[in-house]
Design an enzyme around this catalytic site. Structure first.
Site, PDB file in Angstrom:
ATOM      1  N   ARG A 169       0.844  -1.205   0.000  1.00 10.52           N
ATOM      2  CA  ARG A 169       0.000   0.000   0.000  1.00 10.52           C
ATOM      3  C   ARG A 169       0.872   1.246   0.000  1.00 10.52           C
ATOM      4  O   ARG A 169       1.532   1.543   0.997  1.00 10.52           O
ATOM      5  CB  ARG A 169      -0.936   0.001   1.210  1.00 10.52           C
ATOM      6  CG  ARG A 169      -1.826   1.241   1.269  1.00 10.52           C
ATOM      7  CD  ARG A 169      -3.044   1.077   2.162  1.00 10.52           C
ATOM      8  NE  ARG A 169      -2.736   1.053   3.582  1.00 10.52           N
ATOM      9  CZ  ARG A 169      -3.647   1.154   4.554  1.00 10.52           C
ATOM     10  NH1 ARG A 169      -4.931   1.287   4.227  1.00 10.52           N
ATOM     11  NH2 ARG A 169      -3.305   1.111   5.817  1.00 10.52           N
ATOM     12  N   ASP A 453      -3.889   3.167  13.760  1.00 11.31           N
ATOM     13  CA  ASP A 453      -3.053   3.797  12.735  1.00 11.31           C
ATOM     14  C   ASP A 453      -3.583   5.205  12.488  1.00 11.31           C
ATOM     15  O   ASP A 453      -4.384   5.727  13.254  1.00 11.31           O
ATOM     16  CB  ASP A 453      -2.966   2.948  11.464  1.00 11.31           C
ATOM     17  CG  ASP A 453      -4.286   2.865  10.689  1.00 11.31           C
ATOM     18  OD1 ASP A 453      -5.246   3.583  11.038  1.00 11.31           O
ATOM     19  OD2 ASP A 453      -4.344   2.088   9.724  1.00 11.31           O
TER      20      ASP A 453
END
Length: 540
Positions: A169, A453
């Protein structure tokens, strides 16, 4: 492969890193420079388009499926390209940053896929950006090992057949890479992450029987998916691999993308692998886009918004139906629990919740789901094994029973829950603790037994902002105001100082994190992304 010209890119304000020359080769930088030259202007136009669309939502307080793409949705004949063997069974995926220990543990975890994250689970220090690339190269060449300096424990890769398939990602379109410039201008972080990884590993992965696979974050429209598709076409020609070798899974983590799922798959159809249903970023996007919409768009505490909330059910059910109609994988959300080494009862309760969540996703037709910790892999695996058996996926479950109207996706007031004072306190607690770690270069942080996150910090500060601007009155009679947020933040900072001690407090970035959280939570001019002002304060 095209012969590289000397790269016009400059590395600026960066201390030399061990082995950076293996990643920042002339040929690799020439490729990134060419990506920048060709595609950054369109990226800039698309970022401007985001702002225009946001202004339209502010004016209308609504969204709808696009009339101009109705023919794509109505055409039942098209499908995405068949999944390659390495991505056909995705029943459990583990996520995490690309530090050396995580790289080994994730590949060894027993999950089918590892989302190797340069985005929300990674604070983009130059060290994380470059050495993350080194670690992946070392993993593919089996030159990776790690010994924990504190415990002395050593880590090494299992046999190749037991390793997870990597889906990498890159950063979202909004972030720059300040340490790599072209004519004095930073190169988009997405092109740096994608370009370096693709250039060094595309052929290597093909030789391993896999390929360059990507998760695409923060996508807001099918036009942004079209840009990625054009990048893939160019990149495959540039290094001389067959068209269609790249596969991309798009995170549907913005409310605008939820209205363009079919169009996003259509734009990427030769390279599409599936769609993923996130949670915190999706809620953050709802707050961001409908922040002017009044009381009907006010979210309750983040932990009260489960995936069974009516508007979240509409989103996930539509995603499964859309993916399977077009032959793509539907990947479910994150189980973020971090098991406790001390409290078996906490683990028992949490594991039951994880199992229920994964049972629901498998039962709804998802082909796989995410976990944040290796201990959760067997739980999620059991849920999907029970439904899939020996089948690699359930894309044949078309979910034609699902019908979602445009208003269903934004029926926030269908949820019978209200913001609470404890919710405000939790948003401040988690926001400060996460931002402090991020400013020290850590993007994936265990807080209160959950792996958090950057999306966590985004929903936390967005809810504080929304509750204050909506004039929410909590159950204890207190009104959400800037003064109350400052009072709670001061109390939480004092509590952290008492908890960790003066020495650790002074060594951290606690005051800086406190100030930044309040800045992005209280500023009348809502920041599009917390990571933009935070990046200006990130050292390294």
């Amino acid at each position: 492969m095209s012969a590289p010209a000397p790269s016009p890119l400059a590395v600026v304000d960066a201390e030399p890193l061990p082995r950076q020359e293996e990643v920042l080769t002339e040929a690799a930088l020439a490729f990134v420079a060419e990506l920048h030259r060709r595609f950054t202007p369109r990226r800039d136009e698309l970022l401007a388009r985001r702002a225009e669309r946001r202004a339209e939502i502010a004016r209308t307080s609504t969204l709808d499926f696009l009339p101009e793409t109705a023919a794509i949705r109505a055409d039942d004949s098209w499908r995405v390209a068949p999944a390659p063997a390495a991505l056909n069974d995705r029943r459990v995926e583990i996520t995490g940053p690309t530090d050396r220990k995580m790289t080994i543990n994730a590949l060894n975890s027993g999950a089918k896929v590892w989302l190797a994250d340069f985005e929300d689970a990674s604070a983009p220090t130059w060290e994380n950006v470059v050495l993350g690339q080194v670690n992946l190269i070392d993993a593919y060449t089996r030159k990776i090992d790690f010994t924990d300096p504190r415990s002395g424990k050593s880590y090494a890769l299992k046999p190749a057949g037991e390793l997870a398939t990597v889906v990498m990602r890159p950063r979202g379109w909004h972030l720059e890479e300040r340490h790599l410039t072209f004519d004095g201008r930073p190169v988009p972080g997405a092109l740096v992450d994608f370009g370096l990884y693709f250039f060094h590993n595309a052929q290597r992965l093909i030789d391993l029987g896999k390929g360059p696979y990507f998760y695409l974050p923060k996508t807001e429209s099918h036009l942004e998916a079209r840009l990625w598709n054009d990048i893939f076409v160019f990149a495959q020609d540039y290094v001389g691999i067959p068209q269609g070798t790249v596969r991309a899974t798009v995170l549907i983590e913005t409310i605008t993308a939820a209205y363009e799922m079919e169009e996003i798959l259509y734009e990427l159809r030769d390279h599409a692998a599936g769609l993923n249903a996130g949670r915190w970023d999706y809620l953050f996007s709802i707050v961001k886009n409908f922040r002017d919409g009044g009381a009907k768009f006010v979210l309750p505490d983040r932990n009260a918004v489960t995936m069974t909330a009516p508007f979240m059910r509409a989103y996930t059910e539509l995603l499964v139906r859309t993916c399977h109609k077009r032959g793509a994988h539907a990947i479910g959300g994150m189980a973020a629990f971090i098991p406790s080494r001390k409290d078996a009862e906490v683990n028992k309760v949490a594991f039951e919740k994880v199992k229920a969540d994964k049972d629901r996703e498998a039962g709804d037709g998802f082909d796989g789901s995410w976990v944040a910790h290796p201990d959760l892999v067997p739980i999620a695996m059991a849920s999907f094994d029970a439904v899939l058996g020996d089948r690699p996926n359930q894309k044949d479950r078309l979910r034609e029973d699902v019908s979602v109207a445009p208003g269903d996706l934004i029926a926030i007031d269908s949820l019978d829950a209200k913001p609470t004072y404890d919710g405000l306190r939790n948003a401040v607690q988690v926001g400060v603790r996460y931002i402090e770690a991020w400013l020290r270069g850590l993007g994936a942080v265990a807080i209160f037994n959950l792996m958090e996150d950057a999306a966590t910090a985004e929903i936390s500060r967005s809810q504080i902002w929304q509750w204050i601007n909506a004039g929410v009155v909590f159950e204890n009679g207190e009104k959400a105001t800037p003064e109350l947020a400052r009072k709670v933040a001061a109390e939480e900072l004092a509590a952290i100082r008492a908890e960790i001690g003066e020495e650790a407090f002074a060594a951290g970035k606690w005051q800086q994190a406190h100030d930044l959280l309040l800045h992005v939570s209280l500023d009348a001019d809502y920041a599009d992304f917390l990571t933009l002002p935070a990046y200006e304060q990130l050292v390294g």
